[in-house]
Each structure stands twice: as C-alpha cells, then as structure tokens.
Design a protein around this motif. Structure first.
Motif, PDB file in Angstrom:
ATOM      1  N   GLU A  41     106.812 -24.771 111.893  1.00 44.15           N
ATOM      2  CA  GLU A  41     107.178 -23.872 110.792  1.00 44.15           C
ATOM      3  C   GLU A  41     106.834 -24.447 109.421  1.00 44.15           C
ATOM      4  OE1 GLU A  41     110.073 -24.314 113.116  1.00 44.15           O
ATOM      5  OE2 GLU A  41     109.185 -22.706 114.275  1.00 44.15           O
ATOM      6  N   GLU A  42     106.623 -25.752 109.340  1.00 45.82           N
ATOM      7  CA  GLU A  42     106.306 -26.389 108.059  1.00 45.82           C
ATOM      8  C   GLU A  42     104.809 -26.352 107.730  1.00 45.82           C
ATOM      9  OE1 GLU A  42     108.081 -30.257 107.739  1.00 45.82           O
ATOM     10  OE2 GLU A  42     109.967 -29.548 108.579  1.00 45.82           O
ATOM     11  N   LEU A  43     103.988 -25.990 108.707  1.00 46.15           N
ATOM     12  CA  LEU A  43     102.541 -25.909 108.475  1.00 46.15           C
ATOM     13  C   LEU A  43     102.202 -24.623 107.725  1.00 46.15           C
ATOM     14  CD1 LEU A  43     101.173 -27.058 111.943  1.00 46.15           C
ATOM     15  CD2 LEU A  43     101.337 -28.404 109.848  1.00 46.15           C
ATOM     16  N   PRO A  44     101.094 -24.624 106.985  1.00 50.89           N
ATOM     17  CA  PRO A  44     100.671 -23.380 106.327  1.00 50.89           C
ATOM     18  C   PRO A  44     100.311 -22.321 107.366  1.00 50.89           C
ATOM     19  CG  PRO A  44      99.119 -25.172 105.867  1.00 50.89           C
ATOM     20  CD  PRO A  44     100.200 -25.738 106.712  1.00 50.89           C
ATOM     21  N   SER A  45     100.379 -21.086 106.963  1.00 53.44           N
ATOM     22  CA  SER A  45     100.038 -19.991 107.871  1.00 53.44           C
ATOM     23  C   SER A  45      98.598 -20.129 108.355  1.00 53.44           C
ATOM     24  CB  SER A  45     100.204 -18.647 107.167  1.00 53.44           C
ATOM     25  OG  SER A  45     101.554 -18.458 106.825  1.00 53.44           O
ATOM     26  N   LEU A  46      98.420 -19.998 109.654  1.00 50.34           N
ATOM     27  CA  LEU A  46      97.089 -20.119 110.250  1.00 50.34           C
ATOM     28  C   LEU A  46      96.140 -19.053 109.720  1.00 50.34           C
ATOM     29  CD1 LEU A  46      95.292 -21.612 112.271  1.00 50.34           C
ATOM     30  CD2 LEU A  46      96.186 -20.105 114.049  1.00 50.34           C
ATOM     31  N   TYR A  47      96.674 -17.855 109.401  1.00 49.49           N
ATOM     32  CA  TYR A  47      95.808 -16.766 108.943  1.00 49.49           C
ATOM     33  C   TYR A  47      95.112 -17.079 107.626  1.00 49.49           C
ATOM     34  CZ  TYR A  47      99.503 -15.152 105.752  1.00 49.49           C
ATOM     35  OH  TYR A  47     100.443 -15.062 104.761  1.00 49.49           O
ATOM     36  N   GLU A  48      95.558 -18.119 106.915  1.00 49.49           N
ATOM     37  CA  GLU A  48      94.877 -18.542 105.692  1.00 49.49           C
ATOM     38  C   GLU A  48      93.585 -19.304 105.996  1.00 49.49           C
ATOM     39  OE1 GLU A  48      97.524 -20.640 103.052  1.00 49.49           O
ATOM     40  OE2 GLU A  48      99.140 -19.218 103.429  1.00 49.49           O
ATOM     41  N   PHE A  49      93.407 -19.695 107.253  1.00 54.14           N
ATOM     42  CA  PHE A  49      92.266 -20.512 107.656  1.00 54.14           C
ATOM     43  C   PHE A  49      91.311 -19.805 108.618  1.00 54.14           C
ATOM     44  CE2 PHE A  49      95.657 -23.210 106.319  1.00 54.14           C
ATOM     45  CZ  PHE A  49      95.037 -24.224 105.611  1.00 54.14           C
ATOM     46  N   VAL A  50      91.839 -18.847 109.379  1.00 51.10           N
ATOM     47  CA  VAL A  50      91.034 -18.163 110.393  1.00 51.10           C
ATOM     48  C   VAL A  50      91.637 -16.776 110.620  1.00 51.10           C
ATOM     49  CG1 VAL A  50      92.331 -19.057 112.381  1.00 51.10           C
ATOM     50  CG2 VAL A  50      89.941 -18.472 112.668  1.00 51.10           C
ATOM     51  N   GLU A  51      90.815 -15.830 111.022  1.00 49.98           N
ATOM     52  CA  GLU A  51      91.296 -14.483 111.352  1.00 49.98           C
ATOM     53  C   GLU A  51      92.052 -14.576 112.683  1.00 49.98           C
ATOM     54  OE1 GLU A  51      92.528 -11.010 111.614  1.00 49.98           O
ATOM     55  OE2 GLU A  51      91.310 -11.366 109.822  1.00 49.98           O
ATOM     56  N   THR A  52      93.367 -14.566 112.616  1.00 53.91           N
ATOM     57  CA  THR A  52      94.190 -14.846 113.792  1.00 53.91           C
ATOM     58  C   THR A  52      94.057 -13.810 114.909  1.00 53.91           C
ATOM     59  OG1 THR A  52      96.086 -13.846 112.651  1.00 53.91           O
ATOM     60  CG2 THR A  52      95.880 -16.240 112.541  1.00 53.91           C
ATOM     61  N   GLN A  74      85.474 -22.974 116.510  1.00 54.88           N
ATOM     62  CA  GLN A  74      85.824 -24.210 115.819  1.00 54.88           C
ATOM     63  C   GLN A  74      86.069 -23.908 114.340  1.00 54.88           C
ATOM     64  OE1 GLN A  74      82.902 -27.537 115.293  1.00 54.88           O
ATOM     65  NE2 GLN A  74      84.390 -28.614 116.569  1.00 54.88           N
ATOM     66  N   PHE A  75      87.115 -24.495 113.791  1.00 50.07           N
ATOM     67  CA  PHE A  75      87.459 -24.293 112.381  1.00 50.07           C
ATOM     68  C   PHE A  75      88.319 -25.461 111.914  1.00 50.07           C
ATOM     69  CE2 PHE A  75      90.440 -22.141 115.120  1.00 50.07           C
ATOM     70  CZ  PHE A  75      91.684 -22.495 114.631  1.00 50.07           C
ATOM     71  N   THR A  76      88.522 -25.552 110.609  1.00 52.48           N
ATOM     72  CA  THR A  76      89.359 -26.595 110.029  1.00 52.48           C
ATOM     73  C   THR A  76      90.712 -26.000 109.674  1.00 52.48           C
ATOM     74  OG1 THR A  76      87.410 -27.679 109.120  1.00 52.48           O
ATOM     75  CG2 THR A  76      89.526 -28.301 108.179  1.00 52.48           C
ATOM     76  N   TYR A  77      91.766 -26.719 110.063  1.00 51.08           N
ATOM     77  CA  TYR A  77      93.139 -26.291 109.781  1.00 51.08           C
ATOM     78  C   TYR A  77      93.975 -27.527 109.478  1.00 51.08           C
ATOM     79  CZ  TYR A  77      97.826 -24.343 110.731  1.00 51.08           C
ATOM     80  OH  TYR A  77      99.148 -23.953 110.657  1.00 51.08           O
ATOM     81  N   CYS A  78      94.591 -27.547 108.334  1.00 52.44           N
ATOM     82  CA  CYS A  78      95.475 -28.643 107.909  1.00 52.44           C
ATOM     83  C   CYS A  78      94.758 -29.994 107.947  1.00 52.44           C
ATOM     84  CB  CYS A  78      96.731 -28.687 108.762  1.00 52.44           C
ATOM     85  SG  CYS A  78      97.788 -27.261 108.532  1.00 52.44           S
ATOM     86  N   GLY A  79      93.514 -30.006 107.540  1.00 54.60           N
ATOM     87  CA  GLY A  79      92.758 -31.254 107.492  1.00 54.60           C
ATOM     88  C   GLY A  79      92.287 -31.763 108.840  1.00 54.60           C
ATOM     89  N   LYS A  80      92.337 -30.927 109.853  1.00 57.86           N
ATOM     90  CA  LYS A  80      91.891 -31.296 111.202  1.00 57.86           C
ATOM     91  C   LYS A  80      90.840 -30.297 111.665  1.00 57.86           C
ATOM     92  CE  LYS A  80      95.350 -34.289 111.645  1.00 57.86           C
ATOM     93  NZ  LYS A  80      95.564 -34.674 110.263  1.00 57.86           N
ATOM     94  N   ILE A  81      89.914 -30.758 112.492  1.00 54.32           N
ATOM     95  CA  ILE A  81      88.941 -29.866 113.111  1.00 54.32           C
ATOM     96  C   ILE A  81      89.539 -29.404 114.434  1.00 54.32           C
ATOM     97  CG2 ILE A  81      86.632 -29.636 114.090  1.00 54.32           C
ATOM     98  CD1 ILE A  81      85.790 -31.911 112.151  1.00 54.32           C
ATOM     99  N   VAL A  82      89.693 -28.094 114.567  1.00 53.67           N
ATOM    100  CA  VAL A  82      90.301 -27.499 115.751  1.00 53.67           C
ATOM    101  C   VAL A  82      89.211 -26.780 116.535  1.00 53.67           C
ATOM    102  CG1 VAL A  82      91.991 -25.818 116.581  1.00 53.67           C
ATOM    103  CG2 VAL A  82      92.490 -27.169 114.521  1.00 53.67           C
ATOM    104  N   THR A  83      89.142 -27.080 117.830  1.00 51.36           N
ATOM    105  CA  THR A  83      88.193 -26.411 118.718  1.00 51.36           C
ATOM    106  C   THR A  83      88.985 -25.709 119.811  1.00 51.36           C
ATOM    107  OG1 THR A  83      86.563 -28.146 118.307  1.00 51.36           O
ATOM    108  CG2 THR A  83      86.176 -26.707 120.200  1.00 51.36           C
TER     109      THR A  83
END
Length: 96
Positions: A41-52, A74-83
């Motif tokens: 819950e403390e992470l930013p909303s995922l929709y700000e980084f990718v079309e959920t 693959q995309f970047t979320y919270c300073g991490k590369i997510v695949t």
C-alpha cells in the motif's frame, strides 16, 4: 505467493510465481513490495507506470487456463525493471 531471492547483483532480485486467480498487476505490486521491503500500500499506484488493464489482459490465462507464455511485458516500476512472462514475474535492479 512463491518468491525466490537471488544472491547475485546481476541476477534478478526476486522471481515471483503468480497464483492463477491473481491478477498480474496485483502480483507485480506484491513482488516489488517484497524486494523493496515495504508494504504494498505504500508503493505508488502501478497505473502511473503501466496501463494496468492492458497488462492484466495481455498476460491473463486463455480460456483453457493455460498461462500465456507467448507474451512478455517489461517496464520500470519504483526504480526496478519488472518483467512479466507467463505466470512468472521477475524484478531486476535498474543498474543505476
């Protein structure tokens, strides 16, 4: 949730196996939270980084409930590369 931490800096930070009933977007947030050592819950909303909605639809199992191993996102979320690939989510450092 089945998560395996990796020891090498070059390897993924975590590999997360998605529960078939779990939306990919939820699994991404949980995996990144685990790596970050923070509450989801403390992470930013995922929709700000990718079309959920698109992410969930792209990797959702087919009608036969077989994971979509033919799709990788693959995309970047919270300073991490997510695949996201099939039923597996890997989180890598960005190298910064």
């Amino acid at each position: 949730m089945d998560a395996t931490d990796q020891e090498s800096e070059d390897a993924c930070l975590i590999e997360y196996t998605v529960n078939p009933a779990e939306p990919a977007t939820h699994a991404v947030v949980e995996a990144v939270a685990a790596v970050s050592g923070t509450d989801a819950e403390e992470l930013p909303s995922l929709y700000e980084f990718v079309e959920t909605e698109a992410l969930d639809q792209l990797v959702a199992p087919r009608i036969s409930e077989v994971p979509r191993d033919d799709v990788t996102v693959q995309f970047t979320y919270c300073g991490k590369i997510v695949t996201v690939s099939g039923k597996t989510i890997t989180v890598h450092p960005t190298g910064e």
